[in-house]
Motif scaffolding. Structure first.
Motif, short mmCIF file in Angstrom:
data_model
loop_
_atom_site.label_atom_id
_atom_site.label_comp_id
_atom_site.label_asym_id
_atom_site.label_seq_id
_atom_site.Cartn_x
_atom_site.Cartn_y
_atom_site.Cartn_z
N ALA A 67 0.80 -1.21 -0.19
CA ALA A 67 -0.10 0.05 0.03
C ALA A 67 0.57 1.07 0.00
O ALA A 67 0.30 2.28 -0.36
N SER A 68 2.25 1.23 0.56
CA SER A 68 2.89 2.43 0.38
C SER A 68 3.68 2.69 -0.85
O SER A 68 4.40 3.70 -0.98
N VAL A 69 3.59 1.82 -2.11
CA VAL A 69 4.04 2.00 -3.09
C VAL A 69 3.14 2.31 -4.03
O VAL A 69 2.12 1.64 -4.33
N TYR A 70 3.41 3.31 -5.16
CA TYR A 70 2.57 3.53 -6.15
C TYR A 70 2.19 2.29 -7.08
O TYR A 70 3.07 1.46 -7.23
N PRO A 71 0.81 2.25 -7.63
CA PRO A 71 0.61 1.19 -8.52
C PRO A 71 1.42 1.44 -9.73
O PRO A 71 1.93 2.47 -10.03
N SER A 72 1.11 0.46 -10.52
CA SER A 72 1.45 0.56 -12.11
C SER A 72 0.86 1.70 -12.63
O SER A 72 -0.43 1.76 -12.67
N GLY A 73 1.45 2.63 -13.33
CA GLY A 73 0.83 3.80 -13.59
C GLY A 73 0.02 3.61 -15.01
O GLY A 73 -1.01 4.50 -15.20
N GLY A 98 -12.85 2.82 -12.55
CA GLY A 98 -14.08 2.63 -13.18
C GLY A 98 -14.44 3.30 -14.39
O GLY A 98 -13.58 3.91 -14.93
N ALA A 99 -15.35 2.68 -15.05
CA ALA A 99 -15.80 2.97 -16.48
C ALA A 99 -15.98 4.60 -16.41
O ALA A 99 -15.91 5.16 -17.49
N ASN A 100 -16.69 4.92 -15.23
CA ASN A 100 -16.82 6.51 -15.23
C ASN A 100 -15.77 7.23 -15.35
O ASN A 100 -15.87 8.31 -16.09
N GLU A 101 -14.49 7.05 -15.05
CA GLU A 101 -13.42 7.63 -15.36
C GLU A 101 -13.28 7.66 -16.88
O GLU A 101 -12.64 8.79 -17.57
N VAL A 102 -13.14 6.46 -17.46
CA VAL A 102 -12.71 6.55 -18.85
C VAL A 102 -14.07 7.43 -19.85
O VAL A 102 -13.57 7.80 -20.91
N ARG A 255 -3.70 10.53 -23.45
CA ARG A 255 -3.21 12.09 -23.02
C ARG A 255 -3.97 12.84 -21.83
O ARG A 255 -3.28 13.54 -21.14
N THR A 256 -5.22 12.40 -21.95
CA THR A 256 -6.15 13.11 -20.78
C THR A 256 -6.27 12.19 -19.45
O THR A 256 -7.03 12.51 -18.68
N CYS A 257 -5.39 11.12 -19.51
CA CYS A 257 -5.67 10.14 -18.30
C CYS A 257 -4.49 10.61 -17.14
O CYS A 257 -3.56 10.96 -17.28
N VAL A 258 -5.23 10.50 -16.12
CA VAL A 258 -4.71 11.04 -14.73
C VAL A 258 -3.78 9.64 -14.21
O VAL A 258 -4.60 8.71 -14.11
N VAL A 259 -2.50 9.64 -14.36
CA VAL A 259 -1.55 8.47 -13.80
C VAL A 259 -1.89 8.10 -12.18
O VAL A 259 -2.17 9.02 -11.79
N TYR A 260 -1.91 7.01 -12.10
CA TYR A 260 -2.10 6.56 -10.75
C TYR A 260 -3.36 6.54 -10.15
O TYR A 260 -3.68 6.29 -9.22
N SER A 261 -4.37 6.70 -10.97
CA SER A 261 -5.77 6.82 -10.51
C SER A 261 -6.28 5.23 -10.24
O SER A 261 -7.33 5.06 -9.80
#
Ligand SMILES: *Cc1c(COP(=O)(O)O)cnc(C)c1O
Length: 373
Positions: A67-73, A98-102, A255-261
């Motif tokens: 939990a302390s390490v960032y996930p695969s981006g 979630g599909a909501n974010e995409v 290009r619009t996606c927030v890394v680590y979401s």
């Protein structure tokens, strides 16, 4: 208070005019509020069986230090698995919270001031919401006989239309686009706009005539397909879904996606869920088949109009206001989706669930209908 920001000047008009979505309160609060001892949540089309066994194992055995390490981006291993499952390239997938974010990734990628999207008036509302609160237009085409009107959508396109959103099966009516229909529509659009097909309920479909849009991606490079782990795979609480499309189109959306979401546990659980899901899917479909036939029989016996298509939900029309019905059912421990927000006043949508939940719903509904006023 002298430094209070001038919100009127700072806030765009389309934000000021936007009605925020109000999520339901936690179960404990609701039980206190409505005075019920238990609560069946039949409002969000969740899978009562819970995640497939392999995903449960991953969740149970998750090592806390991770939990302390960032996930695969970029959800690396999950995309490899999806590529294998659908026989595509890993870069043809984009994983989101979630599909909501995409949905929001896709709209941000293609729309600018003055642009619009086209979708149905009575469908999953998030396409319209994201467009509206981002300052874009949403052309809403009325359903025809509870299904998408393909011709109407083509007519609603103008030269500022960037994306057409199709929900297949449609939430909330369960209508589907059959084989020739989706192809015919894509041929008519002829690559001039992005066509999104949201397949949140694809894994539930029983009708052999259903057109799976994933299969059409190689032929239609303007096609973008959404899938989610929230419904069939029962990972709604972990928030993970994805889109798939032609590499070039996905490159733009990325290009619009927030890394680590997308968190690490969601990625691991989703990967396990698709690796080992055949039995889980069969059990879930069996439960939905059984629950739906019970519901439809009982709703019919109450003399109510209903719409039951594909997916793990049924819609029914009540001889009362749906907001009132919501409250009446809540006091009896059943939460449903009132549908005025979907532009179906007096209708409710109920998730197909366990025998116990379905019986409780019918009992509560019968009582609510029998009450005066
Ligand atoms: C539930 C649902 C979604 C959203 O799924 P998440 O992955 O949980 O965000 C998208 N589209 C439709 C049609 C849905 O019903």
């Amino acid at each position: 208070m002298s430094n209070f920001p001038p919100l009127d000047r700072l806030t765009p008009e389309y934000i000021r005019n936007f009605e925020p979505y109000i999520p339901s309160k936690p179960d404990e609060e609701l039980k206190r509020l409505y005075g019920c001892e238990r609560l069946f949540r039949l409002n969000n089309n969740e899978n009562p069986l819970g995640p497939p066994p392999a995903a449960r194992r991953v969740i149970r055995e998750f090592p806390p230090p991770r939990a302390s390490v960032y996930p695969s981006g970029d959800a690396y291993y999950l995309r490899l698995k999806l590529a294998e499952k659908f026989d595509m390239h890993p870069d043809q997938f984009l994983v989101g919270n979630g599909a909501n974010e995409v949905i929001s990734f896709a709209i941000k990628a293609f729309c600018e001031a003055g642009d619009n999207i086209v979708t149905a008036d009575k469908t999953f509302a998030v396409y319209e919401w994201v467009a509206t609160f981002s300052g874009f237009g949403a052309h809403l085409v009325p359903l025809a006989d509870f299904g998408f009107d393909a011709e109407g959508m083509l007519r609603a396109m103008d030269d500022r239309t960037k994306i057409l959103f199709v929900c297949n099966p449609n939430n909330p009516t369960g209508s589907i686009w059959k084989r020739g229909m989706l192809r015919g529509f894509l041929d008519r659009v002829a690559g001039s706009r992005i066509v999104v097909v949201d397949e949140a309920y694809a894994e539930f479909v029983e009708d052999p005539e259903f057109q799976n849009a994933m299969d059409l991606i190689p032929e239609y490079p303007n096609l973008v397909v959404f899938r989610t782990f929230s419904k069939m795979y029962a990972l709604a609480g972990l928030r993970i879904g994805y889109l798939a499309g032609a590499m070039e189109v996905v490159d733009v959306i990325r290009r619009t996606c927030v890394v680590y979401s997308v968190n690490v546990l969601a990625q691991l659980a989703a990967l396990a869920a698709i690796e080992e899901c055949a039995e889980h899917i069969e059990r879930t479909r069996e439960l939905v088949r059984k629950g739906k036939s019970f519901l439809v029989r009982e709703i019919g016996a109450l003399g109510l109009e209903y719409v039951s298509g594909e997916g793990n939900f049924v819609m029914l029309k009540l001889p009362m206001n749906d907001g009132l019905a919501y409250r009446k059912l809540m006091t009896r421990g059943v939460m449903i989706r009132s549908m005025t927000g979907f532009r179906f006043p007096n209708w409710i949508r109920v998730t197909v669930s366990t025998d116990e939940a379905m019986e409780c719903f019918i009992e509560a509904l019968t009582e609510a209908l029998g009450e005066r006023g």
